[in-house]
Motif scaffolding. Sequence first.
Motif, PDB file in Angstrom:
ATOM      1  N   THR A 144      85.030 -42.075 -45.059  1.00 36.60           N
ATOM      2  CA  THR A 144      84.672 -43.499 -45.135  1.00 36.60           C
ATOM      3  C   THR A 144      83.226 -43.713 -44.668  1.00 36.60           C
ATOM      4  O   THR A 144      82.503 -44.539 -45.207  1.00 36.60           O
ATOM      5  CB  THR A 144      85.627 -44.374 -44.290  1.00 36.60           C
ATOM      6  N   THR A 145      82.801 -42.917 -43.684  1.00 33.89           N
ATOM      7  CA  THR A 145      81.429 -43.053 -43.180  1.00 33.89           C
ATOM      8  C   THR A 145      80.405 -42.650 -44.246  1.00 33.89           C
ATOM      9  O   THR A 145      79.375 -43.309 -44.422  1.00 33.89           O
ATOM     10  CB  THR A 145      81.243 -42.170 -41.928  1.00 33.89           C
ATOM     11  N   PHE A 146      80.720 -41.571 -44.965  1.00 38.22           N
ATOM     12  CA  PHE A 146      79.775 -41.100 -45.990  1.00 38.22           C
ATOM     13  C   PHE A 146      80.014 -41.736 -47.354  1.00 38.22           C
ATOM     14  O   PHE A 146      79.441 -41.315 -48.353  1.00 38.22           O
ATOM     15  CB  PHE A 146      79.826 -39.575 -46.089  1.00 38.22           C
ATOM     16  N   GLY A 147      80.897 -42.725 -47.385  1.00 38.07           N
ATOM     17  CA  GLY A 147      81.082 -43.484 -48.622  1.00 38.07           C
ATOM     18  C   GLY A 147      81.856 -42.756 -49.697  1.00 38.07           C
ATOM     19  O   GLY A 147      81.832 -43.152 -50.870  1.00 38.07           O
ATOM     20  N   ILE A 148      82.549 -41.677 -49.341  1.00 37.87           N
ATOM     21  CA  ILE A 148      83.329 -40.948 -50.351  1.00 37.87           C
ATOM     22  C   ILE A 148      84.538 -41.786 -50.768  1.00 37.87           C
ATOM     23  O   ILE A 148      84.980 -41.744 -51.906  1.00 37.87           O
ATOM     24  CB  ILE A 148      83.776 -39.573 -49.791  1.00 37.87           C
ATOM     25  N   SER A 149      85.045 -42.544 -49.843  1.00 39.87           N
ATOM     26  CA  SER A 149      86.166 -43.445 -50.158  1.00 39.87           C
ATOM     27  C   SER A 149      85.955 -44.741 -49.383  1.00 39.87           C
ATOM     28  O   SER A 149      85.394 -44.738 -48.289  1.00 39.87           O
ATOM     29  CB  SER A 149      87.490 -42.787 -49.755  1.00 39.87           C
ATOM     30  N   ASP A 150      86.425 -45.837 -49.988  1.00 39.34           N
ATOM     31  CA  ASP A 150      86.262 -47.130 -49.324  1.00 39.34           C
ATOM     32  C   ASP A 150      87.242 -47.304 -48.172  1.00 39.34           C
ATOM     33  O   ASP A 150      86.977 -48.012 -47.207  1.00 39.34           O
ATOM     34  CB  ASP A 150      86.478 -48.272 -50.332  1.00 39.34           C
ATOM     35  N   SER A 151      88.401 -46.671 -48.322  1.00 45.16           N
ATOM     36  CA  SER A 151      89.429 -46.841 -47.285  1.00 45.16           C
ATOM     37  C   SER A 151      90.020 -45.478 -46.915  1.00 45.16           C
ATOM     38  O   SER A 151      89.810 -44.488 -47.619  1.00 45.16           O
ATOM     39  CB  SER A 151      90.532 -47.762 -47.795  1.00 45.16           C
TER      40      SER A 151
END
Lengths: 424, 318
Positions: B166-173
């Motif tokens: 989530t921190t690196f934006g790979i998944s929103d949740s």
Amino acid sequence: MSNGALGRRTVLAGMGAASAAGALAACGSSGGSGGDGKLEFQQWWEPELPEGFLRELMDEFEEANDGITVELLSGPYAATKEQLIAGAASRTMPDVLGLDGAWVNDLASQNALGDLDQLMSDASYDDADLAAKVEVDGATRMIPVVNFAYMLFANRTALGKAGIDALPTTREEFTAAAKAVVDSDPDVAGWVLPLSLEAPNGVQNDVMSWLWADGQSMLAEGKPALESDAVQGVLDYIVELDEQGLIAPGSATLKEQDKVEEFSSGRAAMIVDTVAHVNMFRTNSPDLDFQVAAMPTGADAAGTPGVTYGSWGIGVAEASENKEAAWKLVEFLMGEDVNARMATAANAFPGNSTAVPEAVKEDDVMKTAFDVWQSGTPVNEFVGLPVAEQLMREFAEQLQKTLEGSQSVDEALAAAQEAWTAEL
Amino acid sequence: MPASTAVEPTLGASPERSDRPRRPRRSHLQGSPLRPYAFLSPTLIVMLVLMAVPIVMVVWYSFQDSAVTVPSTEFVGFEKYQQVLSDGTFWKATSNTAIFAGVSVIAHFAIGIAFATLLNSELLSPAVRAVFRTVFILPWLFTVAVVAVLWRMLLNPNGIVNYLITTFGISDSSIEWLSSSATALPVVTFINIWCGYPFFMVSLLAGLQGIPKDLYEAARVDGAGPVHQFFHVTIPQLRPIILSMAILDFIWTTQQFALIWMTTGGGPVDTTEMLSTYTYKLAFSNYDFSAASASAVVVLLLSMILAILYVRQQKARD
């Protein structure tokens, strides 16, 4: 005699002797510890009680009962269960058994548990003070020594931050409180629902506790009644909480200890938990400000609210050669003073209705919990049912499917009803 | 006179004794056809008590109505086998086990050969190789319970893996790795791969170190590059080890219980149900030891097919 013949005889004799020794070793003793006044007491309690506490009680018992000695066979809960099931089959059970209500029916059907009514009668014991007895086929097989009441635990800090001052008493208030918590801090869940299939007791403690709090039942005349409005109401409510995002993620693999961890770390505002964890919360999370309350009730609430409980039960092996001495130990543990001390040490409520644990006199949370316990009716419909754990697992599977969105509540209850009907 | 009696006098031996022909103590078993069995008997007895008896008992239980739980159980023939084989969950467990074991073995081999080749490479200094060897073998040192707890914590919805993605934006949740039907089986397979590849790696490394250098020199003289050398020298030389390891690993992986039980319990629903967890639940949750025995016998038969393959492969190798 030829060398060959002599050799064959020697070899065969040697193999025969070794086989006999092996077979004897495999057979072991034929139940309990023999008739020499030595009792074996198998349970999972000793590791969960303060160190040395249970041994001290046994020393007291031995002192009061000359000629009887007690050997404690202690292990983890799951190992105790497996050993008792295996021991019941091989008739190598210890004399006195720590029991969970969920095992009683299965052990009784193996004819492994002695008739406690008979033992009470033989000893002229008055059972009026016993808070509960678990019967199978009309005979008492287990007596709860201490009871672990399950009720609502709430993190007052989290609720306070969300503007909630009082603990919820109804489902509507619970939903509102959970929603307020999640709205005020998305990293905190409103509630935790552990549905792991490894230990599916979440169905009993975290799902059915809502039903029983309303004074409702999952059974009708001993048969499953899962498609009733009351059960449907509980599942509809849980699905509603889930759809609103108020339940902590990962339910399908969460176990009781995960739930406790979520609460003690402040990541969940409310859980349904046993009062046995009160001291643990205080020790592990000294900053956690929490309170307990009765389970919130729904629109179907009727009569005296039920308080879900689990027990450390006790029974006597049918195969024991020391039944009289075994009963003396049971009677000792159920005595008012000893039982109160056991309850205090275990953070539980006593199985002797006249006993009052010290903790409830000194501790505000325990006092509140004891009031809830005494004002309600202890209930756990899984106690005494056959394959109780499997029933919970089958229900958990259907609830998991429903929460995943792959079936409706109606379909879940119909499937669970069918599975339970086959078992009961 | 037997040859053994023609003993030369030894230095220091008394003349009187050396004059007498020594008559060796002759065991009454000497020459007996049973003598080898006498030597083998301790092992045979242990195997009988620890292997044959339990297996025979389980097979016997599988033909009974309510083995273990009821004293007067009845013989019901193949009824319990019919019950197990007509249970959809059994076939789901069989399918899951095949996927779990198959993917694990392939991945164990792929990772094992890659790391073994790296550790065998002379491009790395001995110090670097020692560090890599220690790091690569670490997962093997953890017990299954530790592995299960470790990965449960890492993959928790509030765990570090979800924090990173989530921190690196790979998944929103957050992803419910072990609680979602879509990801649970791949994830437990991944965990099994993680903790099992070092065994393959160590075995293949030993095999690589035993390949004669002149085979590679000959290949180089013939113009073979590294890729050709790998496929035409390394792999053929490792073939017996690879086959043995693959069969053994498949057998072991099909019997994996603790990892599955402690991570998912066979769930969500039956997504990660394996033959081992299915059999355990029959025995210790349903208390249907007869059906559990029937399931165990089916697993035994499947394992025996693999064991026969292994033995035949070993014979061919010898």
